[in-house]
Structures are given as C-alpha cells and as structure tokens.
Design a protein around this motif. Sequence first.
Motif, mmCIF file in Angstrom:
data_model
loop_
_atom_site.group_PDB
_atom_site.id
_atom_site.type_symbol
_atom_site.label_atom_id
_atom_site.label_comp_id
_atom_site.label_asym_id
_atom_site.label_seq_id
_atom_site.Cartn_x
_atom_site.Cartn_y
_atom_site.Cartn_z
ATOM 1 N N THR A 1 4.590 4.025 -9.508
ATOM 2 C CA THR A 1 3.241 3.818 -8.963
ATOM 3 C C THR A 1 2.346 2.797 -9.669
ATOM 4 O O THR A 1 1.308 2.433 -9.098
ATOM 5 N N PRO A 2 2.649 2.318 -10.880
ATOM 6 C CA PRO A 2 1.700 1.383 -11.494
ATOM 7 C C PRO A 2 1.399 0.152 -10.654
ATOM 8 O O PRO A 2 0.287 -0.385 -10.729
ATOM 9 N N GLN A 3 2.351 -0.315 -9.860
ATOM 10 C CA GLN A 3 2.080 -1.476 -9.023
ATOM 11 C C GLN A 3 3.160 -1.624 -7.960
ATOM 12 O O GLN A 3 4.240 -1.034 -8.063
ATOM 13 N N ASP A 4 2.838 -2.399 -6.927
ATOM 14 C CA ASP A 4 3.851 -2.767 -5.954
ATOM 15 C C ASP A 4 4.395 -4.146 -6.328
ATOM 16 O O ASP A 4 3.875 -4.806 -7.222
ATOM 17 N N PHE A 5 5.458 -4.575 -5.646
ATOM 18 C CA PHE A 5 6.126 -5.820 -5.990
ATOM 19 C C PHE A 5 6.520 -6.563 -4.727
ATOM 20 O O PHE A 5 6.673 -5.969 -3.653
ATOM 21 N N SER A 6 6.728 -7.876 -4.876
ATOM 22 C CA SER A 6 7.134 -8.705 -3.753
ATOM 23 C C SER A 6 8.399 -9.501 -4.049
ATOM 24 O O SER A 6 9.343 -9.494 -3.281
ATOM 25 N N TYR B 1 12.764 0.228 -1.137
ATOM 26 C CA TYR B 1 11.972 -0.873 -1.669
ATOM 27 C C TYR B 1 11.106 -1.482 -0.570
ATOM 28 O O TYR B 1 11.333 -1.254 0.616
ATOM 29 N N HIS B 2 10.085 -2.220 -0.984
ATOM 30 C CA HIS B 2 9.053 -2.681 -0.043
ATOM 31 C C HIS B 2 8.511 -1.467 0.728
ATOM 32 O O HIS B 2 8.195 -1.559 1.926
ATOM 33 N N TYR C 1 6.214 -0.671 -2.579
ATOM 34 C CA TYR C 1 6.552 0.150 -3.745
ATOM 35 C C TYR C 1 8.063 0.403 -3.816
ATOM 36 O O TYR C 1 8.791 0.195 -2.845
ATOM 37 N N ILE C 2 8.495 0.871 -4.965
ATOM 38 C CA ILE C 2 9.898 1.192 -5.200
ATOM 39 C C ILE C 2 10.007 2.697 -5.414
ATOM 40 O O ILE C 2 9.223 3.295 -6.157
ATOM 41 N N ALA C 3 10.984 3.307 -4.749
ATOM 42 C CA ALA C 3 11.188 4.745 -4.880
ATOM 43 C C ALA C 3 12.678 5.048 -4.955
ATOM 44 O O ALA C 3 13.508 4.308 -4.412
ATOM 45 N N LEU C 4 13.005 6.143 -5.629
ATOM 46 C CA LEU C 4 14.369 6.656 -5.659
ATOM 47 C C LEU C 4 14.414 7.908 -4.799
ATOM 48 O O LEU C 4 13.458 8.678 -4.757
#
Length: 273
Positions: A86-91, A121-122, A228-231
């Motif tokens: 959660t600290p940040q999203d990515f591109s 992802y995304h 965001y990235i999630a498992l």
Amino acid sequence: MSPLKTCLSAALLCALVPSTLADSAGEKEWINLFNGKDLNDWAIKIRHSKLGENTHNTFRVEDGLLKVRYDQYPSFDHEFGHIFYTPQDFSYYRIELQYRFVGQQVANGPAWANRNNGIMYHAQAPETMGLDQDFPLSMEYQLLGGLNEGERSTANLCTPGTHVVMGNVLRKDHCINSSSATYNGDDWVNISLEVHGRELAVHTVEGAEVMRYRDLQKDDGSALERGYIALQAESAPIDFKVVRLLNLEGCMDPEANNYKSYLVKHDSKACQY
C-alpha cells in the motif's frame, strides 16, 4: 550544481567523478516489498470480510516467509483473498519473486484453484473493493503448480475486468497460457515481471521469457497505466520468499544527481540537482 558541472571546475574531480557517476547511475535501487519480518506495508482484503481483517489468519509471516495458509479455516466459502502493498502504486517497474506451493488445498476449494495463485498488478486500490468482491480489477500474473500429470504452465495471464493485445489481436479470453515448463513439487520457482505502463508487459520464469503482450486496458477500452500490487490467496497454501520491485520511472537527466541509466520512463519532477 550537479557533480558533472563541479567536475568541469576542478581537475582532480574531473579525474574521479565520471566513473563514480557511472557506477551510481547503473546501481539499481530495489525496493523489498516484503521485508521478511512483518506485514506492516500491506493491507489484507478477503472476500466477505472488511479491509484489514486477516480472516482465519490466512496471511502470516513465519520463518522469514510470507505464507498463505488455510489450517484455521472451519470451512471455505469462496473466501478469495488478496494482500496489497500500500505505500504507493506503480506504472513502470520490474518485480522479482520467489514462490513455492506447499501442502494440500483447503477442503471445498474449487478444483481450478488447486495449486493456483497469482500476482495482481496494475490493480485497483484495496479500499475501492466491495465487501463481496472476489478479485480486484487488475492484470494477473498467474502462478500454477504442476499436478504430477500432464502439462500445467505457470506465469500465465488472467484478466479480471481487463484485456490486452497479443500480436495484433485484442485478447478477451480470461486466462492465456504462457510457454513455461511445468513445475511439480514444492521447489522454489524464480519469476519476474516487467511492465511499461500500458505499453508492454513481459513474463519471465527462471530467466527465460515465456510471455509478452501490450496495450493493457480495462474492459471499456480505457488505458490501464498503473495500479497497486497484490498477492493472492486462492485456497492453496503457498510461500513467498523474495518479493522485490525495481521502479523504472524516475530521473533520466544525466545532469541530475539522481540520474539512473536503467530507467525507461522519465519523471522530471523526480530529478535532483
């Protein structure tokens, strides 16, 4: 004043700074998404439960591993789970991860989910998911373990609420298999994912490319450029050991103090002089 400009005004620095800058520019700044100690930077969302509730202790850290477990489930009712960084999203970025499937699937888990997990992802922000939503809108780098018979590739693509283009074809099928080998047993598997916004995504297993696609988009055709990235937790026990990310978006100006030569997307606001 940048180090390069300083070099121009001092003969001694001119002899030393260029190689130092080159070394620094190429030094990759990996982010360890999982620190091996706790889940402080992660948010859990399990179907039928509120954000932040770790239902039946599904996600846990033990022995330096991020584990998904079902030993405390009295029963399983399609309680698919996700744990979001959660600290940040990515591109633009590269993810490297080690995983292994362990043990048996929880009773009443769907057959298709046996030794099945993934990296979302995304993905949409976890706080925007509905209480009973099963999967976030995202791209899924699917992880599959072999079933000791037949072929079952890993590093596949699934598309909850999304589409991609492969070659020149818009693919609307939900899951698309990669060209990877089948990985039976409980051995660690090394994978990576490189994403360039909406433009490109490449799946790699044990150092070999197994899939690539482009034009990442939502079902309505709008661009899916970041997220965001999630498992996942899809009813099969799994361990994650290394989960790290290299941000490929940043300062690409060689005159800046924080120039990085490996970046692929320039962000002028990130530059420091």
